[in-house]
Structures are given as C-alpha cells and as structure tokens.
Design a protein around this motif. Sequence first.
Motif, short mmCIF file in Angstrom:
data_model
loop_
_atom_site.label_atom_id
_atom_site.label_comp_id
_atom_site.label_asym_id
_atom_site.label_seq_id
_atom_site.Cartn_x
_atom_site.Cartn_y
_atom_site.Cartn_z
N ASN A 251 71.70 42.38 58.67
CA ASN A 251 71.57 42.86 60.05
C ASN A 251 70.40 43.84 60.19
O ASN A 251 70.46 44.80 60.96
N LYS A 252 69.32 43.61 59.43
CA LYS A 252 68.16 44.49 59.45
C LYS A 252 66.92 43.81 60.02
O LYS A 252 65.85 44.42 60.05
N ALA A 253 67.06 42.58 60.47
CA ALA A 253 65.90 41.88 61.02
C ALA A 253 65.50 42.50 62.35
O ALA A 253 66.34 42.81 63.19
N SER A 254 64.21 42.69 62.55
CA SER A 254 63.71 43.27 63.79
C SER A 254 63.68 42.23 64.90
O SER A 254 63.82 41.03 64.67
N ARG A 255 63.46 42.69 66.14
CA ARG A 255 63.37 41.77 67.27
C ARG A 255 62.23 40.78 67.08
O ARG A 255 62.37 39.60 67.37
N ASP A 256 61.09 41.26 66.59
CA ASP A 256 59.94 40.37 66.40
C ASP A 256 60.23 39.31 65.35
O ASP A 256 59.72 38.19 65.42
N GLU A 257 61.04 39.67 64.34
CA GLU A 257 61.36 38.71 63.27
C GLU A 257 62.37 37.67 63.71
O GLU A 257 62.58 36.68 63.01
N LEU A 258 62.98 37.87 64.86
CA LEU A 258 64.00 36.94 65.35
C LEU A 258 63.55 36.18 66.59
O LEU A 258 64.38 35.57 67.28
N SER A 259 62.28 36.17 66.88
CA SER A 259 61.79 35.49 68.08
C SER A 259 60.43 34.86 67.82
O SER A 259 59.72 35.24 66.88
N GLY A 260 60.09 33.88 68.66
CA GLY A 260 58.76 33.29 68.60
C GLY A 260 58.63 32.04 67.76
O GLY A 260 57.51 31.59 67.51
N SER A 261 59.73 31.42 67.33
CA SER A 261 59.63 30.22 66.51
C SER A 261 59.18 29.03 67.35
O SER A 261 59.42 28.97 68.56
N THR A 262 58.52 28.06 66.70
CA THR A 262 58.06 26.85 67.38
C THR A 262 58.81 25.61 66.93
O THR A 262 58.77 24.57 67.60
#
Length: 428
Positions: A333-344
């Motif tokens: 539960n340490k992933a940041s917002r940026d690391e959890l968004s933006g996948s293609t």
Amino acid sequence: MGTHVIKMPDIGEGIAQVELVEWFVKVGDMIAEDQVVADVMTDKATVEIPSPVSGKVLALGGQPGEVMAVGSELIRIEVEGSGNHVDVPTKDVPKREQVEAPDAPVAAKPEPQKEARPAAYQTPVNHEAAPIVPRQPGDKPLASPAVRKRALDAGIELRYVHGSGPAGRILHEDLDAFMSKPHSAGGQAPSGYAKRTDSEQVPVIGLRRKIAQRMQDAKRRVAHFSYVEEIDVTALEALRQQLNSKHGDSRGKLTLLPFLVRALVVALRDFPQINATYDDEAQVITRHGAVHVGIATQGDNGLMVPVLRHAEAGSLWSNAGEISRLANAARNNKASRDELSGSTITLTSLGALGGIVSTPVVNTPEVAIVGVNRMVERPVVIDGQIVVRKMMNLSSSFDHRVVDGMDAALFIQAVRGLLEQPACLFVE
C-alpha cells in the motif's frame, strides 16, 4: 490543556472529496507525533494521515466508508498548551464527532508511542501472556480479508484471537501465535467440520469500493470480447533458466513477466490501435507511442494496477527490477498516485493459479488487456511425433468499439510468434 483539530488535507489534483478508509486509533487513545491515525483514499491511491502532535484522541470526525470534504474536521486531539482550536463544551460538538469507530474491538488502553509509525510496525505483544478472552458478540474483530480467509480455512473464530495490530487488528502473526499453543475449552478453535450458524457483513469501502466501481463501469461501457491462444514456451523457459543461471546472481532473477512485456512492446509496433486509450465521452481514440504497461497486482486489500512506464525503453533486467519494485509497493500500500495511473495496456497473471482460460476485464480507458494462464507440461504432436512441451495459454480481452476481431487475433499471433521463437524478441 488545549485542543488540536486535524482537518482533511488537500491531497492535490483538484480533489474535493476523499473516502475515509480506516482508523488506526480510537477515542481515548494516547498517540505520538507523526503516528498515522487514518487512511484515506482518492480515486488513485490510499494516503496515510499522520498526527502533527502528541496527545489524547477526543473525537473522530467520520466512520470508515464515509466520503468527506477536504477541509472538514477529521480528528480532535487533547494536547499540552493551547492547541489550534478553541475548546467548546461537549454538548456543542457535532454528534458524529463523539461517536467511536463502530467496529473498534475491546482492547487495553495503550501507552503513548514514541515511534513515528502505527503499532503494526512495532514489536508485537507477547501472545503467551495474553489471556484468551473472547470478544463480546457485538465486538467485531478487525482483520484483513486474507487473515479472515486463513482463519476460516483453519476453523478459527477470530473473536478468540488477540490482535496486536493498530486498534487491535488481527495480523497473520497473531494467527500463528494462536495456532502454535493449546487452548482451553472456552478458547479452543472449532473443528473445520463443525456446524456453523454465523454470518458476516463486510462493508464495501476503500479499495474494494473503487474496484467494484471500476469493474462495473468497465463492463457497462466496454464492448468486451476475448481471444484465447495456446503458446509453446519450451524454448522461452529454457532461455529464461539459462539467463538466470548465468546472470541471476549479478543482475537478478528473471520471471516470465519481463519476457511477456518485451513481446508486447515488439508486437505493438505493428498494432498501434491496441496500445491506445478511448475517451468515449469525447469520442477520441489516443494511440500512444510509449508503452506504459499496467501490471495487475493482487494484495491483501484487493487488486491494484501499478504502471511500468516506458517499457519500450527498458531491458529485460531493468523492466524486471521495476516490476518487482512496483508490485511490492502496491502490496504494501505504498504505491503513489503516479505509479497507479497512466497505463496504455495491462498485463495480468495469476501465476501458478492461472487456470486454463480466463476472461479478464479491460482496464478502461485502455482497449486491451493480456491475461497469462498457467504453464503446464503436456503431450503435443510435432512432425507426427508425440513430445512433451511446456504450454501456456494467453487469454486476452479487447474493447470491440476500438479493436476489430481480426486485429486482436493477429496481435496475439504476433505475440505468440515472438514467445515461441524468443530470439526474435531481440532482433531489431
């Protein structure tokens, strides 16, 4: 003595409301400066809220599952000095601020903590000294879904288990301690075959609520279709083992995932319509040059999809290391917002539990998800001879509004060719 009020912070990105996921304290607790008091969730990530002061918890401003506005009162703390808030009589405090978290278990009042982390990160209590005193029927034990399932499989009633986590939360270590020692008749875990009449209501909050909303939205909006193909990965597995034998100690061990990522990267060069996102409200398809691969990751609290960015520019080992780092961050539960968004495009795998066929749900606004099933040895006919080969299925789903069936089939066949002839993964 004074009162310090912590308000719901502005987490950024224009977010006006957040969901209160979990309390780590209850009314009457003594807390230390920097101790995490609650988890809140945005659309993208869970955020810990620490206390800037030490003191005694006077009131909680909401209950788990409640959506709260940024700037609303989260918690009141009694502190030395004047605090940051003018005290008011108890009768004037809004009613909800005086209500303890509903599921807080009965536990001894802890001493003030000096560590900057909640109790879950501190030395567990001595379970041998903890008496087995069952909780009352209305006192629901706090535990993660993984702990609850493990206890159910073992036939253990969690109300008999002492919890050493925050607010008495039951951890895996607590189950280990409970099962490692004999218990009296009053605290004995029932047989797994004993008749049961209990039931449990689990509120759909936090990450589970977000997953439910996203899956429902994806199934409602996306015209799903799935395509399954079997792949002979005998040569690929031999290459993987050889590379691990030669470079594993110096560069790290390789799983199949970085090879699958490499195959996606190479195949997508000829199928740009699949490395795309679809804004169905604006009716715009965006085809991406960069390949940002979402890696579906299962944790105790649910499914998360951290993103391996610019997979097209990474080597096998750099991608493997980043996949491992992202997976650990998501599970903890340490992933940041940026690391959890933006996948293609998303890659999902259940590893050894992958089964024969699956029908993964497209991770909107993407238009494709590639699912990896279990690798098995089985007899295959090659040139008229029955031989044993290592076989694996790919079960992939696509958004039929954007991806035609022929294109999906050709794309998966391209991935198949790259994996069955792994030297082609590295030919430019």
